[in-house]
Each structure stands twice: as structure tokens, then as C-alpha cells.
Design a protein around this motif. Structure first.
Motif, PDB file in Angstrom:
ATOM      1  N   GLY A  25       0.823  -1.343  -0.054  1.00 42.64           N
ATOM      2  CA  GLY A  25       0.087   0.179   0.024  1.00 42.64           C
ATOM      3  C   GLY A  25       0.546   1.328   0.077  1.00 42.64           C
ATOM      4  O   GLY A  25       0.408   2.456   0.290  1.00 42.64           O
ATOM      5  N   TRP A  26       2.237   1.103   0.052  1.00 39.73           N
ATOM      6  CA  TRP A  26       2.994   2.334  -0.232  1.00 39.73           C
ATOM      7  C   TRP A  26       2.919   2.891  -1.660  1.00 39.73           C
ATOM      8  O   TRP A  26       2.887   2.084  -2.669  1.00 39.73           O
ATOM      9  CB  TRP A  26       4.365   2.172   0.266  1.00 39.73           C
ATOM     10  N   SER A  27       3.072   4.188  -1.805  1.00 39.96           N
ATOM     11  CA  SER A  27       3.599   4.677  -3.085  1.00 39.96           C
ATOM     12  C   SER A  27       5.066   5.197  -3.131  1.00 39.96           C
ATOM     13  O   SER A  27       5.379   5.634  -1.920  1.00 39.96           O
ATOM     14  CB  SER A  27       2.791   5.843  -3.413  1.00 39.96           C
ATOM     15  N   ILE A  28       5.957   5.037  -4.176  1.00 43.24           N
ATOM     16  CA  ILE A  28       7.310   5.132  -4.092  1.00 43.24           C
ATOM     17  C   ILE A  28       7.362   6.409  -4.753  1.00 43.24           C
ATOM     18  O   ILE A  28       6.924   6.989  -5.659  1.00 43.24           O
ATOM     19  CB  ILE A  28       7.866   4.167  -5.088  1.00 43.24           C
ATOM     20  N   LEU A  29       7.941   7.590  -4.007  1.00 36.72           N
ATOM     21  CA  LEU A  29       8.116   8.792  -4.316  1.00 36.72           C
ATOM     22  C   LEU A  29       9.276   9.169  -5.175  1.00 36.72           C
ATOM     23  O   LEU A  29       9.559   9.837  -5.908  1.00 36.72           O
ATOM     24  CB  LEU A  29       7.992   9.807  -3.184  1.00 36.72           C
ATOM     25  N   ALA A  30      10.442   8.451  -4.684  1.00 41.62           N
ATOM     26  CA  ALA A  30      11.789   8.451  -5.442  1.00 41.62           C
ATOM     27  C   ALA A  30      12.639   7.246  -5.011  1.00 41.62           C
ATOM     28  O   ALA A  30      12.296   6.409  -4.007  1.00 41.62           O
ATOM     29  CB  ALA A  30      12.454   9.777  -5.115  1.00 41.62           C
ATOM     30  N   ASN A  31      13.546   7.014  -5.908  1.00 42.07           N
ATOM     31  CA  ASN A  31      14.620   6.076  -5.567  1.00 42.07           C
ATOM     32  C   ASN A  31      15.845   6.766  -5.883  1.00 42.07           C
ATOM     33  O   ASN A  31      16.155   7.632  -6.734  1.00 42.07           O
ATOM     34  CB  ASN A  31      14.496   4.683  -6.232  1.00 42.07           C
ATOM     35  N   ARG A  32      17.005   6.146  -5.055  1.00 45.98           N
ATOM     36  CA  ARG A  32      18.335   6.528  -5.264  1.00 45.98           C
ATOM     37  C   ARG A  32      18.555   7.974  -5.036  1.00 45.98           C
ATOM     38  O   ARG A  32      19.116   8.787  -6.033  1.00 45.98           O
ATOM     39  CB  ARG A  32      18.872   6.101  -6.469  1.00 45.98           C
ATOM     40  N   VAL A  33      18.049   8.540  -3.983  1.00 48.77           N
ATOM     41  CA  VAL A  33      18.167  10.052  -3.817  1.00 48.77           C
ATOM     42  C   VAL A  33      19.543  10.416  -3.323  1.00 48.77           C
ATOM     43  O   VAL A  33      19.879   9.863  -2.186  1.00 48.77           O
ATOM     44  CB  VAL A  33      17.280  10.575  -2.844  1.00 48.77           C
ATOM     45  N   ARG A  34      20.408  11.291  -4.067  1.00 49.11           N
ATOM     46  CA  ARG A  34      21.622  11.531  -3.605  1.00 49.11           C
ATOM     47  C   ARG A  34      21.688  13.016  -2.726  1.00 49.11           C
ATOM     48  O   ARG A  34      21.021  13.786  -3.560  1.00 49.11           O
ATOM     49  CB  ARG A  34      22.642  11.436  -4.868  1.00 49.11           C
ATOM     50  N   THR A  35      22.408  12.994  -1.746  1.00 49.52           N
ATOM     51  CA  THR A  35      22.562  14.217  -1.308  1.00 49.52           C
ATOM     52  C   THR A  35      24.119  14.257  -0.767  1.00 49.52           C
ATOM     53  O   THR A  35      24.720  13.544  -0.845  1.00 49.52           O
ATOM     54  CB  THR A  35      21.555  14.294   0.332  1.00 49.52           C
ATOM     55  N   PRO A  36      24.488  15.614  -0.432  1.00 46.82           N
ATOM     56  CA  PRO A  36      25.867  15.541   0.152  1.00 46.82           C
ATOM     57  C   PRO A  36      26.128  14.784   1.315  1.00 46.82           C
ATOM     58  O   PRO A  36      27.282  14.569   1.484  1.00 46.82           O
ATOM     59  CB  PRO A  36      25.951  17.296   0.251  1.00 46.82           C
ATOM     60  N   LEU A  37      25.057  14.331   2.070  1.00 41.81           N
ATOM     61  CA  LEU A  37      25.258  13.486   3.306  1.00 41.81           C
ATOM     62  C   LEU A  37      25.106  12.181   3.058  1.00 41.81           C
ATOM     63  O   LEU A  37      25.389  11.459   3.909  1.00 41.81           O
ATOM     64  CB  LEU A  37      24.259  14.263   4.440  1.00 41.81           C
ATOM     65  N   GLY A  38      24.604  11.603   1.839  1.00 37.94           N
ATOM     66  CA  GLY A  38      24.544  10.392   1.755  1.00 37.94           C
ATOM     67  C   GLY A  38      23.301   9.998   0.848  1.00 37.94           C
ATOM     68  O   GLY A  38      22.716  10.890   0.124  1.00 37.94           O
ATOM     69  N   GLU A  39      23.299   8.768   0.463  1.00 38.20           N
ATOM     70  CA  GLU A  39      22.127   8.467  -0.398  1.00 38.20           C
ATOM     71  C   GLU A  39      20.902   7.693   0.413  1.00 38.20           C
ATOM     72  O   GLU A  39      21.270   7.047   1.116  1.00 38.20           O
ATOM     73  CB  GLU A  39      22.728   7.459  -1.426  1.00 38.20           C
ATOM     74  N   ILE A  40      19.620   7.742  -0.334  1.00 39.51           N
ATOM     75  CA  ILE A  40      18.400   7.250   0.126  1.00 39.51           C
ATOM     76  C   ILE A  40      18.190   6.209  -0.947  1.00 39.51           C
ATOM     77  O   ILE A  40      17.851   6.744  -2.180  1.00 39.51           O
ATOM     78  CB  ILE A  40      17.613   8.341   0.781  1.00 39.51           C
ATOM     79  N   ASP A  41      17.964   4.963  -0.653  1.00 36.24           N
ATOM     80  CA  ASP A  41      17.380   4.196  -1.523  1.00 36.24           C
ATOM     81  C   ASP A  41      16.196   4.327  -2.201  1.00 36.24           C
ATOM     82  O   ASP A  41      15.947   4.475  -3.143  1.00 36.24           O
ATOM     83  CB  ASP A  41      17.551   2.694  -0.894  1.00 36.24           C
ATOM     84  N   LEU A  42      15.266   4.642  -1.222  1.00 37.99           N
ATOM     85  CA  LEU A  42      13.805   4.675  -1.593  1.00 37.99           C
ATOM     86  C   LEU A  42      13.023   5.600  -0.506  1.00 37.99           C
ATOM     87  O   LEU A  42      13.363   5.842   0.554  1.00 37.99           O
ATOM     88  CB  LEU A  42      13.018   3.367  -1.241  1.00 37.99           C
ATOM     89  N   VAL A  43      12.250   6.446  -1.196  1.00 37.38           N
ATOM     90  CA  VAL A  43      11.179   7.254  -0.353  1.00 37.38           C
ATOM     91  C   VAL A  43      10.115   6.920  -0.752  1.00 37.38           C
ATOM     92  O   VAL A  43       9.550   6.828  -1.817  1.00 37.38           O
ATOM     93  CB  VAL A  43      11.631   8.908  -0.661  1.00 37.38           C
ATOM     94  N   ALA A  44       9.256   6.650   0.285  1.00 36.30           N
ATOM     95  CA  ALA A  44       7.820   6.174   0.163  1.00 36.30           C
ATOM     96  C   ALA A  44       6.893   6.763   1.039  1.00 36.30           C
ATOM     97  O   ALA A  44       7.235   7.256   2.109  1.00 36.30           O
ATOM     98  CB  ALA A  44       7.895   4.688   0.325  1.00 36.30           C
TER      99      ALA A  44
END
Length: 116
Positions: A25-44
Motif C-alpha cells: 500500500g505504499w507509493s514510491i516517491l523517489a529512488n536513489r536520492v543523492r544528497t551531500p550527506l549520503g544516499e537514500i535508496d527509496l522514499v515512500a
């Protein structure tokens, strides 16, 4: 070559985690989000909750118990804090989750894995 194979298996794990989250039941908002502080695999998102998800894929289920540690989680938390305003709306809750995957086993979803 070994690094490239690890990268490919990691991306495959992220795709599997995204499919599993969608089925829950989750929607995926983004994947592999890169920031100067690190990477986020998924945003849901599910309802009024936005999860920043670290995905770990291992060849052996027994290795999953050691796949994530406080240092890795703190990097994901810092990266999430840097971009939370891009994904979470006013009044929504955010959290850091972990999904652990291995062949032949169901995904293990650790909700709210980071609690500083």
C-alpha cells in the motif's frame, strides 16, 4: 568487476523492495536520492507517513543480521533530514525504515529503525 556486481545486485534489491512496498500500500516517491550527506535508496509514502528506506540485499539470509549498523543508519537519517522538506508535506510524519532482502526469504521490514 566485483564492485559492479554488488552495485547491480543492490539495484535489483531496491527494485524488489519497491515492489514489495507497493504491494503493502505504499507509493514510491523517489529512488536513489543523492544528497551531500549520503544516499537514500527509496522514499515512500503511505497515508500521512513518509519513509526514507535503506535497502540491504545479501546473498545469504544469515548475513542480514549484520547488514545494517548505527553508522549506516545515521548517514541515511542525515540525508533524509536534508531532503525531507522535498517529500513530506506539512503535518506528515517521517521515519527511517530498513528493508532486508535475501534469496528465498520474505523481505524483512524494520519500521522506524532510526531513533536517535
Amino acid at each position: 568487476m566485483k564492485r559492479q556486481l554488488a552495485e547491480l545486485s543492490g539495484r535489483d534489491g531496491e527494485k524488489r523492495a519497491a515492489l514489495w512496498l507497493r504491494a503493502k500500500g505504499w507509493s514510491i516517491l523517489a529512488n536513489r536520492v543523492r544528497t551531500p550527506l549520503g544516499e537514500i535508496d527509496l522514499v515512500a509514502r503511505r497515508g500521512k507517513l513518509v519513509a526514507f528506506v535503506e535497502v540491504k540485499w545479501r546473498k545469504d539470509k544469515a548475513e542480514l543480521d549484520h547488514a545494517i549498523d548505527e553508522r549506516r543508519l545515521s548517514r541515511v537519517a542525515a540525508a533524509a533530514e536534508a531532503v525531507a522538506h522535498d517529500y513530506a508535506r506539512e503535518g506528515e510524519d517521517i521515519r527511517i525504515d530498513v528493508i532486508l532482502l535475501a534469496p528465498g526469504s520474505f523481505p524483512r521490514h524494520i519500521a522506524n529503525a532510526w531513533q536517535p
